[in-house]
Write an enzyme that holds these catalytic residues in place. Structure first.
Site, PDB file in Angstrom:
ATOM      1  N   SER A 156      42.549  24.285  40.535  1.00 28.70           N
ATOM      2  CA  SER A 156      42.461  22.978  39.866  1.00 28.70           C
ATOM      3  C   SER A 156      42.881  21.836  40.779  1.00 28.70           C
ATOM      4  CB  SER A 156      43.335  22.982  38.609  1.00 28.70           C
ATOM      5  OG  SER A 156      44.689  23.291  38.942  1.00 28.70           O
ATOM      6  N   GLU A 221      39.361  36.086  39.654  1.00 30.19           N
ATOM      7  CA  GLU A 221      37.939  35.795  39.846  1.00 30.19           C
ATOM      8  C   GLU A 221      37.438  36.381  41.165  1.00 30.19           C
ATOM      9  OE1 GLU A 221      37.949  31.547  37.381  1.00 30.19           O
ATOM     10  OE2 GLU A 221      37.828  31.553  39.565  1.00 30.19           O
ATOM     11  N   LYS A 259      33.270  37.027  56.721  1.00 32.53           N
ATOM     12  CA  LYS A 259      32.059  36.402  56.194  1.00 32.53           C
ATOM     13  C   LYS A 259      31.815  35.037  56.845  1.00 32.53           C
ATOM     14  CE  LYS A 259      31.709  38.373  51.521  1.00 32.53           C
ATOM     15  NZ  LYS A 259      30.262  38.671  51.566  1.00 32.53           N
TER      16      LYS A 259
END
Length: 281
Positions: A156, A221, A259
């Site tokens: 957030s 998540e 990545k």
């Protein structure tokens, strides 16, 4: 001594050696010029040369001989300095080779450690998958017609400055985005809505920041997206580095450090959105 310091020393010594060789070359030219002048003067002396002229020419020859001698002395001095510099250069090059060998061994040790950490991460991840995956089985999924292109996972703290403008930019491009402010409605179950968003999105965009790495919810998540990626065996996670370094990412997740990532420090929001859109194409 560091490789950088040794390299700088080698560069400096090479320059000094080049300067000394140039100066020696100039003195050699002076010596040759003086000797040529002596020969030239000697050719002008004949049996008819007057005593006064002879004395003058001999004085000139004496001066040129001194110039040649001085040049020889300077060249000898330059040779000594060159021998010293070249000896020091050899030692610096040996030191550089040693330092580079040490660095290479450290890199190899670091790579072995990284591989061990990666294996350990994968082992822990499999354990986590076994815990997280069952929750998916009770949620209706849409496999043939995914509802969203991107699920945006973020802290957030990064919302106003970066995440919200990115989500709005993606939506303006006609891209379907699961973003909490767009997708959650009053009364929705937070856990179920997020799980459905995670499952029904083609890709998970992870906005990696220092705040992200500290949150339990973003960690949930992230693990859920990793579970999908490993379960289906295809690319799911699209990382964005937001004001962090590779070392920060490596400390958080070696899996993510491997990545290719977008970066908010080097790219604009529009460029990042465009690169994400390219993934869909």
């Amino acid at each position: 001594m560091s490789i950088s310091t040794i390299s700088n020393n080698i560069t400096r010594l090479l320059k000094e050696i080049a300067d000394l060789r140039h100066k020696k070359s100039l003195e050699s030219k002076k010596e040759n010029a003086a000797k040529e002048k002596i020969l030239s003067i000697q050719k002008t002396i004949t049996k008819n040369t007057s005593l006064t002229t002879l004395n003058s020419k001999m004085s000139e020859i004496s001066r040129k001989e001194k110039e040649a001698s001085d040049s020889q002395s300077k060249q000898a001095d330059f040779d000594k300095k060159l021998a010293d510099k070249e000896g020091r250069l050899l030692k610096e090059r040996q030191a550089l080779a040693k330092a580079e060998n040490v660095k290479q061994k450290k890199l190899e040790a670091f790579e072995k450690k990284r591989q061990r950490e990666q294996l350990d991460f994968q082992r822990k991840l499999k354990q986590e998958i076994s815990r997280v995956e069952p929750s998916y089985q009770s949620i209706d999924t849409v496999s043939d017609n995914e509802k969203y292109d991107f699920f945006i996972s973020h802290a957030s703290e990064d919302k106003e400055e970066f995440v919200k403008p990115l989500a709005e930019t993606l939506e303006s491009m006609g891209i379907r985005v699961w973003y909490d402010e767009f997708s959650l409605k009053v009364g929705d179950s937070l856990t179920k809505s997020i799980d459905q968003g995670l499952i029904n999105s083609k890709f998970g965009v992870i906005v990696l920041s220092k705040a992200f790495m500290k949150k339990q919810w973003t960690n949930y998540e992230f693990k859920s997206l990793v579970s999908r990626e490993m379960h289906h065996g295809e690319k799911v996670i699209l990382p964005i580095w937001h004001e962090i370094s590779k070392n920060d990412v490596m400390a958080f997740s070696p899996h993510l450090a491997d990545k290719v990532a977008l970066n908010s420090l080097t790219q604009t929001i529009e460029e990042i959105a465009s690169d994400l859109k390219d993934v869909l194409q």
